[in-house]
Design a protein around this motif. Structure first.
Motif, PDB file in Angstrom:
ATOM      1  N   LEU A 216       0.827  -1.211   0.000  1.00 57.65           N
ATOM      2  CA  LEU A 216       0.000   0.000   0.000  1.00 57.65           C
ATOM      3  C   LEU A 216       0.859   1.258   0.000  1.00 57.65           C
ATOM      4  O   LEU A 216       0.577   2.228  -0.697  1.00 57.65           O
ATOM      5  CB  LEU A 216      -0.899   0.010   1.241  1.00 57.65           C
ATOM      6  N   LEU A 217       1.929   1.246   0.803  1.00 60.96           N
ATOM      7  CA  LEU A 217       2.802   2.411   0.919  1.00 60.96           C
ATOM      8  C   LEU A 217       3.619   2.635  -0.359  1.00 60.96           C
ATOM      9  O   LEU A 217       3.917   3.770  -0.715  1.00 60.96           O
ATOM     10  CB  LEU A 217       3.749   2.242   2.108  1.00 60.96           C
ATOM     11  N   SER A 218       3.983   1.541  -1.046  1.00 64.55           N
ATOM     12  CA  SER A 218       4.879   1.640  -2.202  1.00 64.55           C
ATOM     13  C   SER A 218       4.219   2.274  -3.420  1.00 64.55           C
ATOM     14  O   SER A 218       4.879   2.944  -4.214  1.00 64.55           O
ATOM     15  CB  SER A 218       5.401   0.249  -2.587  1.00 64.55           C
ATOM     16  N   SER A 249      -0.237   4.996  -0.690  1.00 65.62           N
ATOM     17  CA  SER A 249      -1.248   5.535   0.227  1.00 65.62           C
ATOM     18  C   SER A 249      -0.605   6.034   1.511  1.00 65.62           C
ATOM     19  O   SER A 249       0.447   5.541   1.939  1.00 65.62           O
ATOM     20  CB  SER A 249      -2.280   4.459   0.561  1.00 65.62           C
ATOM     21  N   ASN A 250      -1.239   7.025   2.130  1.00 66.66           N
ATOM     22  CA  ASN A 250      -0.819   7.510   3.440  1.00 66.66           C
ATOM     23  C   ASN A 250      -1.555   6.722   4.517  1.00 66.66           C
ATOM     24  O   ASN A 250      -2.767   6.500   4.416  1.00 66.66           O
ATOM     25  CB  ASN A 250      -1.127   8.999   3.593  1.00 66.66           C
ATOM     26  N   ILE A 251      -0.818   6.308   5.542  1.00 64.18           N
ATOM     27  CA  ILE A 251      -1.412   5.502   6.611  1.00 64.18           C
ATOM     28  C   ILE A 251      -1.402   6.304   7.907  1.00 64.18           C
ATOM     29  O   ILE A 251      -0.348   6.784   8.347  1.00 64.18           O
ATOM     30  CB  ILE A 251      -0.655   4.177   6.774  1.00 64.18           C
ATOM     31  N   TYR A 252      -2.574   6.452   8.488  1.00 61.12           N
ATOM     32  CA  TYR A 252      -2.732   7.154   9.760  1.00 61.12           C
ATOM     33  C   TYR A 252      -2.823   6.126  10.884  1.00 61.12           C
ATOM     34  O   TYR A 252      -3.712   5.271  10.881  1.00 61.12           O
ATOM     35  CB  TYR A 252      -3.994   8.022   9.741  1.00 61.12           C
ATOM     36  N   ASP A 469      -5.946   7.930   0.228  1.00 65.52           N
ATOM     37  CA  ASP A 469      -5.384   8.109  -1.109  1.00 65.52           C
ATOM     38  C   ASP A 469      -4.784   9.517  -1.185  1.00 65.52           C
ATOM     39  O   ASP A 469      -5.501  10.512  -1.015  1.00 65.52           O
ATOM     40  CB  ASP A 469      -6.490   7.957  -2.157  1.00 65.52           C
ATOM     41  N   PRO A 470      -3.470   9.649  -1.448  1.00 65.71           N
ATOM     42  CA  PRO A 470      -2.830  10.972  -1.442  1.00 65.71           C
ATOM     43  C   PRO A 470      -3.289  11.868  -2.594  1.00 65.71           C
ATOM     44  O   PRO A 470      -3.151  13.090  -2.520  1.00 65.71           O
ATOM     45  CB  PRO A 470      -1.338  10.646  -1.562  1.00 65.71           C
ATOM     46  N   LYS A 474      -9.176  11.032  -0.202  1.00 61.37           N
ATOM     47  CA  LYS A 474     -10.292  10.227   0.302  1.00 61.37           C
ATOM     48  C   LYS A 474      -9.775   9.033   1.109  1.00 61.37           C
ATOM     49  O   LYS A 474      -8.741   8.451   0.789  1.00 61.37           O
ATOM     50  CB  LYS A 474     -11.161   9.737  -0.852  1.00 61.37           C
ATOM     51  N   THR A 475     -10.523   8.683   2.141  1.00 62.30           N
ATOM     52  CA  THR A 475     -10.196   7.511   2.955  1.00 62.30           C
ATOM     53  C   THR A 475     -10.618   6.252   2.200  1.00 62.30           C
ATOM     54  O   THR A 475     -11.790   6.081   1.865  1.00 62.30           O
ATOM     55  CB  THR A 475     -10.912   7.577   4.311  1.00 62.30           C
TER      56      THR A 475
END
Length: 722
Positions: A216-218, A249-252, A469-470, A474-475
């Motif tokens: 997801l991060l890549s 994607s950005n992860i919170y 999604d950067p 949107k989440t």
């Protein structure tokens, strides 16, 4: 016919004719083969196994990979935990054949000057640098400077580049920035380049959240195709074909930076004072299962990787251990919920025989005949064995399964262990009632405790709040409160909460030290024996896993705090007193959240953010450090700071030491009164081999203060406790 006979009668002519025919036939045959081969190549577009179409494209098309931006990792409020960055490796060209496009020398012209200047910015002496710059192989084109020349920050790179040293160059490499320094490091994880020598390499997660959510991060890499000539130059007005990349994607996370930073400070304090082999501190929101703080010792710095060799795992999920007496929370819950609890029934404390094994209370003399209602408060092993016998092993096992003991929680972290329950022998069955002969991880215990906090409903621990999604903002995925079971009734949970409160308030309770004025805390203490590799359990006052599990407030918990400490090597205080140095201030911090601005400010002032002192004057830097209520240590005689530890942006406790390296001669500072941690900073920033003897604070050093240390050998530092 007669003409041919005449022709063949003439031997010379006959030979010429035959040769001519052979040549004609051979030429015709070759031409046919050529046509066949040409037709085959034209149709298949291959020659000798080589795809000619692809070969032509390779020659006249230039394909560039467009790296996707790796997603950021944020805390619950959107503050940065991990983000994309760049590091630099330095190298030097030593071949005199190297020239710039302008025809000037592009090699190290003056080795003495180059070594002297580089020694200000790299943890190497001028002598060591000169050795690198003078390779044995005279034909060598360039040299590198080992580990000391890799992973340089943009600040150090700019400082060196500003010196305009001929022949000194840098390779830019993708990296990851962790601006908070040590910050839930083993849980968050870190990354490494897929190809350490490729400036266009991707980076991948190798631990924690970085590893679990690597895909997801890549994101997805793209590519750009351009037309080029024979020399590789891009052709003007040629069509550019581009496949867009998709950023990761950005992860919170659920981590709360304010609580996490404070937890790190408390953990570091315990680590330095008492040197436990392992320390774990967790704070979970009791209502939602959100992990608001989580740390461990030993740990490491994700930027420098210092300490990684001793901390190559996330112990919060990857280690299993016998939990000890905190397990009694579940035993009491099962006894009450199954209808087998008789609080007024008396039993003989001290020791009891079970299956040919003697089981004892921590006070082996016991307290005589006491009611079962005191067994939990006094943390009586014999009392818990009595409860297990009354329930029966089958019922007790059923409740352990209801609490999901021996099962993974499924938290979004790699490498989680399931633990196990030893239940073959009668003695093992009895011992599980007080947390021996059963192995768990910390997340399992938090999950089980949540049932007592939530009226019997058990909540799964969560470390991720949402995935965003950067590009659209949107989440794409959110992690909600997840009820994974209801092992006990709400009425049972209330009774256990009350019992946990009595551990603190009763004059015979084992948790009186955890009483926090103004806060209704309920706790259960734990002292677990550690299995010996030779069989049985280790002996000795410090060979235990000491723990405390607390609910804040006890009657309607908002938070669950769980602290474990294994084998403190400097147990100068009672173990419960040591743990209270974490638990009590952490509880105060938690209950003060969201109150008046004054209290919030006081809470936030517990740690200091390190400023950048690079290129500042030494005197101004020392004044700034003093104003921040920090200690300082200066290496060198110069008037300008060229390196500092800790790095800018990191957060430390008040009264910690910042070590500065100046641009003058590298001289030995007076280390008197420095902690071992300070000495390690000195070793890291100078690159010197330092051996420490003892613990505590420096009382002796083998190299005198003021002596130049560029050419010094091993430095021996002796420490003693105050």
């Amino acid at each position: 016919m007669s003409k041919f006979r005449k022709l063949f009668k003439n031997k010379a002519r006959r030979n010429h004719y035959i040769v001519g025919m052979v040549i004609l036939i051979a030429t015709a045959f070759s031409f046919i083969l050529f046509l066949q081969r040409f037709a085959y190549i034209s149709m298949s577009k291959q020659y000798d196994g080589v795809n000619l179409e692809q070969r032509t494209k390779q020659k006249y098309e230039h394909v560039n990979k467009v790296n996707a931006k790796r997603g950021d990792i944020m805390d619950v409020n959107g503050d940065m935990i991990a983000g994309d960055s760049t590091i630099y490796n330095i190298y030097a060209i030593v071949s005199k054949k190297s020239k710039t496009t302008a025809g000037k020398a592009d090699y190290v012209v003056n080795k003495e000057r180059t070594a002297r200047i580089l020694s200000k910015y790299l943890p190497l002496s001028a002598k060591e640098l000169r050795k690198y710059l003078t390779p044995e192989n005279k034909k060598q084109y360039q040299v590198e400077f080992g580990p000391s020349g890799r992973g340089l920050s943009i600040e150090i790179k700019r400082k060196i580049a500003a010196q305009k040293l001929p022949g000194i160059h840098f390779v830019e490499l993708p990296s990851r920035s962790y601006p908070n320094g040590i910050f839930a490091t083993n849980l968050v994880g870190f990354t490494k380049a897929d190809n350490a020598n490729d400036a266009n390499s991707n980076i991948s997660g190798v631990m924690g959240v970085e590893k679990y959510f690597n895909k997801l991060l890549s994101g997805r890499d793209g590519k750009k195709i351009t037309k080029v000539d024979n020399s590789g130059n891009e052709l003007p007005d040629s069509e550019v074909i581009e496949k867009s990349s998709a950023d990761g994607s950005n992860i919170y996370l659920t981590l709360n930076s304010k609580i996490q930073q404070y937890t790190e400070i408390l953990a570091q304090n315990i680590d330095e004072k008492y040197a436990p082999k392992d320390l774990q501190i967790l704070v979970m929101n009791a209502k939602t299962g959100a992990i608001e703080a989580a740390t461990q010792r030993p740990t490491f710095n994700p930027t420098t990787k210092k300490g990684l060799d001793n901390s190559w795992r996330d112990t919060l999920v990857e280690d299993q251990f016998e939990p000890g007496s905190v397990m009694k929370i579940l035993t009491l819950s099962a006894s009450i919920d199954s209808g087998n609890y008789s609080p007024d029934e008396l039993y003989k404390s001290g020791t009891v025989e079970v299956g040919g094994r003697t089981i004892g209370d921590w006070n082996t003399a016991g307290w005589g005949y006491i009611p079962l209602s005191q067994a939990f408060t006094r943390s009586s092993n014999v009392g818990m064995v009595k409860l297990e016998e009354q329930m029966g092993s089958k019922t007790w096992m059923e409740y352990m399964k209801r609490f999901h003991i021996g099962e993974k929680t499924g938290i979004e972290l790699p490498g989680e262990v399931a633990g196990r329950i030893s239940f073959e022998h009668v003695s093992d069955q009895a011992m599980t009632a007080f947390g021996q002969s059963v192995n768990v991880n910390t997340m399992q215990m938090l999950q089980a405790f949540s049932a007592i906090a939530n009226g019997g409903k058990m909540i799964k621990p969560q470390i991720v709040q949402k995935v965003v999604d950067p590009n659209t903002g949107k989440t794409t995925k959110s992690f909600k409160r997840d009820v994974v079971g209801q092992p006990i009734k709400a009425s049972t949970a209330k009774q256990v909460q009350k019992a946990m409160r009595e551990v603190v308030t009763k004059n015979y309770g084992t948790g009186m030290v955890y009483n926090v004025p103004g806060v209704k805390v309920g706790v259960k203490t734990g002292t677990a024996q550690i299995a010996s590799p030779a069989g049985g359990y280790l002996t000795g006052n410090n060979n235990y896993i000491f723990s405390v599990a607390g609910m804040i407030p006890y009657n309607d918990p908002n938070y669950i705090v769980y602290v474990t400490m294994k084998q403190p090597q400097k147990m100068t205080e009672a173990p419960e007193r040591i743990l209270s140095e974490v638990f009590n201030p952490l509880v105060k911090r938690l209950v003060n959240q969201g109150k008046s601005p004054t209290k919030a400010t006081e809470a936030g002032s517990q740690y200091v953010s390190i400023p950048s002192l690079l290129d500042k004057s030494t005197n101004d830097s020392l004044t700034r450090i003093k104003d921040l209520k920090l200690q300082s240590g200066v290496i060198g005689t110069g008037n300008k700071v060229v390196q500092q530890l800790p790095a800018s942006g990191e957060k430390v406790m008040p009264d910690q030491r910042i070590v500065l390296l100046t641009n003058g001669a590298m001289t030995m500072p007076d280390l008197s009164g420095w902690s071992k941690n300070d000495v390690l900073k000195f070793a890291e920033i100078t690159g010197k081999q330092v051996t420490t003897k003892g613990d505590g604070y420096v009382v002796k050093q083998s190299v005198e203060s003021g002596q130049v240390i560029n050419g010094s050998g091993k430095i021996i530092v002796t420490l003693k406790n105050k």
